[in-house]
Design an enzyme around this catalytic site. Sequence first.
Site, mmCIF file in Angstrom:
data_model
loop_
_atom_site.group_PDB
_atom_site.id
_atom_site.type_symbol
_atom_site.label_atom_id
_atom_site.label_comp_id
_atom_site.label_asym_id
_atom_site.label_seq_id
_atom_site.Cartn_x
_atom_site.Cartn_y
_atom_site.Cartn_z
ATOM 1 N N PRO A 148 -65.017 -5.094 51.712
ATOM 2 C CA PRO A 148 -65.832 -3.257 51.748
ATOM 3 C C PRO A 148 -66.760 -2.676 50.444
ATOM 4 O O PRO A 148 -66.677 -3.898 48.980
ATOM 5 C CB PRO A 148 -64.046 -2.738 51.434
ATOM 6 N N ASN A 149 -66.946 -2.001 50.756
ATOM 7 C CA ASN A 149 -68.133 -1.915 49.775
ATOM 8 C C ASN A 149 -69.281 -2.905 50.090
ATOM 9 O O ASN A 149 -70.341 -2.027 48.830
ATOM 10 C CB ASN A 149 -67.685 -1.511 48.523
ATOM 11 N N ARG B 9 -76.243 0.707 44.559
ATOM 12 C CA ARG B 9 -75.570 2.104 43.536
ATOM 13 C C ARG B 9 -75.024 0.431 42.866
ATOM 14 O O ARG B 9 -75.053 -0.317 43.147
ATOM 15 C CB ARG B 9 -73.385 2.228 44.050
ATOM 16 N N TYR C 43 -74.266 -5.376 40.647
ATOM 17 C CA TYR C 43 -75.003 -6.546 41.927
ATOM 18 C C TYR C 43 -75.960 -6.515 42.255
ATOM 19 O O TYR C 43 -76.444 -6.722 43.194
ATOM 20 C CB TYR C 43 -74.447 -5.739 42.816
ATOM 21 N N ASN D 72 -67.522 -13.213 52.030
ATOM 22 C CA ASN D 72 -67.187 -12.538 50.215
ATOM 23 C C ASN D 72 -66.812 -11.380 50.817
ATOM 24 O O ASN D 72 -66.969 -10.651 51.769
ATOM 25 C CB ASN D 72 -68.919 -11.940 50.163
ATOM 26 N N ALA E 173 -63.380 -6.612 47.300
ATOM 27 C CA ALA E 173 -61.933 -6.175 46.745
ATOM 28 C C ALA E 173 -60.784 -7.013 47.521
ATOM 29 O O ALA E 173 -59.410 -8.038 46.812
ATOM 30 C CB ALA E 173 -62.130 -4.530 46.286
ATOM 31 N N GLU F 3 -66.058 -19.743 50.738
ATOM 32 C CA GLU F 3 -66.003 -18.230 50.013
ATOM 33 C C GLU F 3 -67.211 -18.060 49.024
ATOM 34 O O GLU F 3 -67.811 -18.833 48.419
ATOM 35 C CB GLU F 3 -64.763 -17.962 48.862
ATOM 36 N N HIS G 278 -69.631 -15.249 46.147
ATOM 37 C CA HIS G 278 -69.404 -13.911 45.627
ATOM 38 C C HIS G 278 -70.424 -13.661 44.824
ATOM 39 O O HIS G 278 -71.150 -14.866 44.271
ATOM 40 C CB HIS G 278 -68.190 -13.878 44.310
ATOM 41 N N ARG H 164 -65.640 -11.825 34.484
ATOM 42 C CA ARG H 164 -65.313 -10.341 34.732
ATOM 43 C C ARG H 164 -63.362 -10.106 34.567
ATOM 44 O O ARG H 164 -62.620 -11.083 34.091
ATOM 45 C CB ARG H 164 -65.544 -9.658 36.195
HETATM 46 O O1 CA2 Z 1 -69.145 -10.484 43.304
HETATM 47 C C1 CA2 Z 1 -69.095 -10.285 44.501
HETATM 48 O O2 CA2 Z 1 -69.934 -10.513 45.157
HETATM 49 C C2 CA2 Z 1 -67.007 -9.336 44.306
HETATM 50 O O3 CA2 Z 1 -66.993 -9.968 45.903
HETATM 51 C C3 CA2 Z 1 -67.901 -8.144 44.838
HETATM 52 C C4 CA2 Z 1 -66.680 -7.273 45.406
HETATM 53 C C5 CA2 Z 1 -65.399 -7.476 43.889
HETATM 54 O O4 CA2 Z 1 -64.851 -7.025 44.577
HETATM 55 C C6 CA2 Z 1 -64.894 -8.819 43.783
HETATM 56 O O5 CA2 Z 1 -64.449 -8.795 42.907
HETATM 57 C C7 CA2 Z 1 -66.502 -9.823 43.884
HETATM 58 C C8 CA2 Z 1 -67.162 -6.166 45.161
HETATM 59 C C9 CA2 Z 1 -68.059 -5.148 46.296
HETATM 60 C C10 CA2 Z 1 -68.679 -3.753 46.077
HETATM 61 O O6 CA2 Z 1 -69.721 -3.496 45.604
HETATM 62 C C11 CA2 Z 1 -70.895 -2.867 45.118
HETATM 63 C C12 CA2 Z 1 -72.210 -2.676 45.484
HETATM 64 C C13 CA2 Z 1 -72.939 -1.831 44.987
HETATM 65 C C14 CA2 Z 1 -72.662 -0.903 44.389
HETATM 66 C C15 CA2 Z 1 -71.328 -0.446 44.309
HETATM 67 C C16 CA2 Z 1 -70.056 -1.682 44.916
#
Ligand code: CA2
Length: 146
Positions: free
Chosen positions: A11-12, A19, A24, A75, A78, A99, A101, A108
């Site tokens: 997700p996201n 964003r 990121y 990946n 969340a 896996e 990230h 974090r």
């Molecule tokens: O670091 C990573 O790749 C994560 O899997 C990214 C997840 C986070 O919840 C994990 O703890 C670590 C979040 C992905 C959300 O991606 C966004 C990208 C742009 C704007 C907002 C969110």
Amino acid sequence: MTKSVLIVNGPNLNMLGKREPEIYGHTTLSDIEQKCSSHAKELGLSIEFMQSNHEGDLVNTIQDAHGKHAGIIINAAAYTHTSVALMDALKAVGLPVIEVHLSNVFAREDFRHKSYISFAATGVICGLGAKGYILALDALTEIFDQ
Ligand code: CA2
């Protein structure tokens, strides 16, 4: 026969590059897909690249990997920190799993230090941005050649 790798994004991650670039970066998910696709070609692999914001879609895609793919890069975003369902699906499919990230989850918040995906993973790469997906393809290639 050409081996295929399933690359699963949670997700996201569709918002990457659009964003929160301070966390990121500016690379979009489509940029990552293109990088994976061209690196896979160099390694003699094919890829299926997918993203979903829905846990059940991710579970279905992982279940469908049986007999279709030789390995999985995931990946789970969340869902990494919450999803027993994804962990069970990855264990059940019985393929090597890397896996990935983008961020260093250990630098974090505490809730990001726990990963259900890691219970089903052969290896974990974090904190190296989009390069992590490329290194995961290299790792799977070595595993396939063992
Ligand atoms: O670091 C990573 O790749 C994560 O899997 C990214 C997840 C986070 O919840 C994990 O703890 C670590 C979040 C992905 C959300 O991606 C966004 C990208 C742009 C704007 C907002 C969110």
